[in-house]
Motif scaffolding. Structure first.
Motif, PDB file in Angstrom:
ATOM      1  N   SER A  79      24.779 -37.031   0.220  1.00 56.61           N
ATOM      2  CA  SER A  79      25.079 -37.827   1.412  1.00 56.61           C
ATOM      3  C   SER A  79      26.185 -38.839   1.127  1.00 56.61           C
ATOM      4  N   HIS A  80      26.086 -39.503  -0.027  1.00 57.71           N
ATOM      5  CA  HIS A  80      27.120 -40.470  -0.412  1.00 57.71           C
ATOM      6  C   HIS A  80      28.471 -39.775  -0.612  1.00 57.71           C
ATOM      7  N   ARG A  81      28.441 -38.616  -1.254  1.00 50.88           N
ATOM      8  CA  ARG A  81      29.680 -37.874  -1.502  1.00 50.88           C
ATOM      9  C   ARG A  81      30.365 -37.516  -0.182  1.00 50.88           C
ATOM     10  N   ALA A  82      29.582 -37.045   0.778  1.00 47.78           N
ATOM     11  CA  ALA A  82      30.140 -36.680   2.083  1.00 47.78           C
ATOM     12  C   ALA A  82      30.697 -37.908   2.798  1.00 47.78           C
ATOM     13  N   SER A  83      29.983 -39.034   2.688  1.00 48.71           N
ATOM     14  CA  SER A  83      30.434 -40.265   3.328  1.00 48.71           C
ATOM     15  C   SER A  83      31.736 -40.761   2.718  1.00 48.71           C
ATOM     16  N   ILE A  84      31.832 -40.683   1.394  1.00 52.19           N
ATOM     17  CA  ILE A  84      33.055 -41.125   0.700  1.00 52.19           C
ATOM     18  C   ILE A  84      34.254 -40.304   1.171  1.00 52.19           C
ATOM     19  N   MET A  85      34.084 -38.993   1.229  1.00 50.73           N
ATOM     20  CA  MET A  85      35.187 -38.122   1.620  1.00 50.73           C
ATOM     21  C   MET A  85      35.583 -38.349   3.079  1.00 50.73           C
ATOM     22  N   ARG A  86      34.577 -38.605   3.919  1.00 47.62           N
ATOM     23  CA  ARG A  86      34.871 -38.886   5.331  1.00 47.62           C
ATOM     24  C   ARG A  86      35.636 -40.203   5.472  1.00 47.62           C
ATOM     25  N   LYS A  87      35.181 -41.238   4.784  1.00 42.78           N
ATOM     26  CA  LYS A  87      35.826 -42.546   4.887  1.00 42.78           C
ATOM     27  C   LYS A  87      37.263 -42.529   4.352  1.00 42.78           C
ATOM     28  N   LEU A  88      37.484 -41.745   3.299  1.00 45.69           N
ATOM     29  CA  LEU A  88      38.821 -41.700   2.704  1.00 45.69           C
ATOM     30  C   LEU A  88      39.692 -40.611   3.316  1.00 45.69           C
ATOM     31  N   GLY A  89      39.120 -39.830   4.235  1.00 46.13           N
ATOM     32  CA  GLY A  89      39.906 -38.850   4.964  1.00 46.13           C
ATOM     33  C   GLY A  89      40.401 -37.690   4.127  1.00 46.13           C
ATOM     34  N   VAL A  90      39.555 -37.197   3.205  1.00 43.01           N
ATOM     35  CA  VAL A  90      39.947 -36.075   2.343  1.00 43.01           C
ATOM     36  C   VAL A  90      38.907 -34.969   2.458  1.00 43.01           C
ATOM     37  N   ASN A  91      39.298 -33.757   2.023  1.00 44.06           N
ATOM     38  CA  ASN A  91      38.374 -32.628   2.142  1.00 44.06           C
ATOM     39  C   ASN A  91      38.212 -31.851   0.849  1.00 44.06           C
ATOM     40  N   SER A  92      38.651 -32.424  -0.261  1.00 44.36           N
ATOM     41  CA  SER A  92      38.442 -31.781  -1.560  1.00 44.36           C
ATOM     42  C   SER A  92      38.324 -32.866  -2.626  1.00 44.36           C
ATOM     43  N   ILE A  93      37.666 -32.496  -3.738  1.00 44.74           N
ATOM     44  CA  ILE A  93      37.491 -33.467  -4.830  1.00 44.74           C
ATOM     45  C   ILE A  93      38.842 -33.866  -5.421  1.00 44.74           C
ATOM     46  N   ALA A  94      39.758 -32.889  -5.542  1.00 44.40           N
ATOM     47  CA  ALA A  94      41.077 -33.212  -6.093  1.00 44.40           C
ATOM     48  C   ALA A  94      41.791 -34.254  -5.234  1.00 44.40           C
ATOM     49  N   ARG A  95      41.787 -34.034  -3.923  1.00 47.28           N
ATOM     50  CA  ARG A  95      42.418 -35.001  -3.015  1.00 47.28           C
ATOM     51  C   ARG A  95      41.687 -36.342  -3.055  1.00 47.28           C
ATOM     52  N   LEU A  96      40.364 -36.275  -3.174  1.00 50.53           N
ATOM     53  CA  LEU A  96      39.563 -37.503  -3.243  1.00 50.53           C
ATOM     54  C   LEU A  96      39.990 -38.358  -4.432  1.00 50.53           C
ATOM     55  N   LEU A  97      40.105 -37.738  -5.591  1.00 51.93           N
ATOM     56  CA  LEU A  97      40.437 -38.500  -6.798  1.00 51.93           C
ATOM     57  C   LEU A  97      41.859 -39.050  -6.741  1.00 51.93           C
ATOM     58  N   VAL A  98      42.794 -38.250  -6.250  1.00 54.82           N
ATOM     59  CA  VAL A  98      44.182 -38.726  -6.124  1.00 54.82           C
ATOM     60  C   VAL A  98      44.246 -39.912  -5.171  1.00 54.82           C
ATOM     61  N   HIS A  99      43.578 -39.780  -4.017  1.00 58.25           N
ATOM     62  CA  HIS A  99      43.590 -40.854  -3.019  1.00 58.25           C
ATOM     63  C   HIS A  99      42.925 -42.109  -3.574  1.00 58.25           C
ATOM     64  N   ALA A 100      41.799 -41.933  -4.272  1.00 57.30           N
ATOM     65  CA  ALA A 100      41.066 -43.081  -4.813  1.00 57.30           C
ATOM     66  C   ALA A 100      41.897 -43.830  -5.847  1.00 57.30           C
ATOM     67  N   ILE A 101      42.638 -43.111  -6.669  1.00 56.03           N
ATOM     68  CA  ILE A 101      43.498 -43.759  -7.661  1.00 56.03           C
ATOM     69  C   ILE A 101      44.634 -44.513  -6.970  1.00 56.03           C
ATOM     70  N   ARG A 102      45.237 -43.888  -5.953  1.00 51.13           N
ATOM     71  CA  ARG A 102      46.326 -44.560  -5.242  1.00 51.13           C
ATOM     72  C   ARG A 102      45.855 -45.829  -4.552  1.00 51.13           C
ATOM     73  N   GLN A 103      44.602 -45.836  -4.085  1.00 53.66           N
ATOM     74  CA  GLN A 103      44.042 -46.992  -3.391  1.00 53.66           C
ATOM     75  C   GLN A 103      43.500 -48.038  -4.360  1.00 53.66           C
ATOM     76  N   GLY A 104      43.568 -47.746  -5.663  1.00 50.93           N
ATOM     77  CA  GLY A 104      43.089 -48.712  -6.644  1.00 50.93           C
ATOM     78  C   GLY A 104      41.581 -48.697  -6.833  1.00 50.93           C
ATOM     79  N   LEU A 105      40.896 -47.674  -6.279  1.00 49.32           N
ATOM     80  CA  LEU A 105      39.444 -47.614  -6.394  1.00 49.32           C
ATOM     81  C   LEU A 105      38.995 -47.084  -7.739  1.00 49.32           C
ATOM     82  N   LEU A 106      39.909 -46.426  -8.471  1.00 55.57           N
ATOM     83  CA  LEU A 106      39.616 -45.914  -9.806  1.00 55.57           C
ATOM     84  C   LEU A 106      40.712 -46.363 -10.756  1.00 55.57           C
TER      85      LEU A 106
END
Length: 200
Positions: free
Chosen positions: A171-198
Motif C-alpha cells: 500500500s505504501h509503495r503504491a502511494s509513493i508512486m502515485r504521489k511522485l507520479g511514476v509507474n516503475s521502480i526505475a523512474r521512482l528512484l530517479v525521481h526521488a534522487i532528483r527531488q533530494g529524497l534519497l
C-alpha cells in the motif's frame, strides 16, 4: 544562575558539525560532542535529554526524520531541528510534513541559523526554507519504505524491517508512486534522487 541550553548536534560531515558547534559555543550554548550518525544521536539524546537536537537529514544508520521520531519518544522534552543541504521542493515538503520544531538549509548564514535555533528553543516552530508543505508530500513511513526500496529490499524484507505487514508495504509503495507520479521502480528512484529524497 540559569544553566546554558544543552544542545546535541548530529551530522556525518565532521566539518559541518564543527562549524555549527563553534557558532553555538560563541552564543553560550552547552554543546555535547557531535554525533556522526542518527543512531548515535538517538542514544545520546536518551542519555543526556538535551534541550535541543540539531539533526542533519542524510545520515548513516537513521535519517534525521527517523532520529526525530525516536528522540521524541525517548526524550519528549527535547526540541528537534533538521538541517538539509538540499533545497529540492519534494524533500523540503516531506521534511516539513514530518513536523520538526525547526527546518533549516545548511547553506543558511551561521548567525541567522543560530538565531533560528534560539527561537526553536523558545518554543517557536521555525521553517527557514522559503516554502511551505504541499500536496503530494511523502509521510515519514513512506519515506522509510522508499529508502528500503532504494536499498534493494523486497516487500517481505521491508515488512520485517519496519515491523509492518507485506500488504501495508504494498500500500505504501503504491502511494509513493502515485504521489511522485511514476509507474516503475526505475523512474521512482530517479525521481526521488532528483527531488533530494534519497542520497546520491
Amino acid at each position: 544562575m540559569k544553566a546554558s541550553p544543552k544542545v546535541l548536534i548530529a551530522d556525518d560531515h565532521a566539518l559541518s558539525a564543527a562549524g555549527l558547534q563553534r557558532a553555538l559555543d560563541s552564543r553560550g550554548f552547552d554543546v555535547l560532542p557531535p554525533c556522526l550518525s542518527g543512531i548515535e544521536a538517538i542514544a545520546l539524546a536518551n542519555a543526556e535529554k538535551p534541550d535541543l537536537a540539531v539533526l542533519d537529514y542524510h545520515m548513516p544508520g537513521a535519517s534525521g526524520v527517523e532520529a526525530l521520531f525516536e528522540i521524541r519518544r525517548w526524550s519528549p522534552g527535547t526540541r528537534v531541528a533538521i538541517l538539509t543541504g538540499q533545497a529540492a521542493p519534494g524533500l523540503l515538503a516531506t521534511l516539513e510534513a514530518a513536523g520538526p520544531d525547526g527546518l533549516f538549509l545548511k547553506s543558511s548564514d551561521p548567525d541567522a541559523l543560530v538565531d533560528g535555533l534560539q527561537k526553536v528553543l523558545a518554543g517557536e516552530t521555525v521553517v527557514a526554507t522559503g516554502r511551505s508543505a504541499e500536496v503530494g508530500t511523502l509521510s515519514p513511513r513512506e519515506l522509510q519504505v522508499l529508502r528500503c526500496i532504494a536499498d534493494g529490499h523486497s516487500n517481505p524484507a521491508i515488512a520485517e524491517h519496519l515491523s509492518i505487514s507485506v500488504k501495508t508495504v504494498e500500500s505504501h509503495r503504491a502511494s509513493i508512486m502515485r504521489k511522485l507520479g511514476v509507474n516503475s521502480i526505475a523512474r521512482l528512484l530517479v525521481h526521488a534522487i532528483r527531488q533530494g529524497l534519497l542520497p546520491t
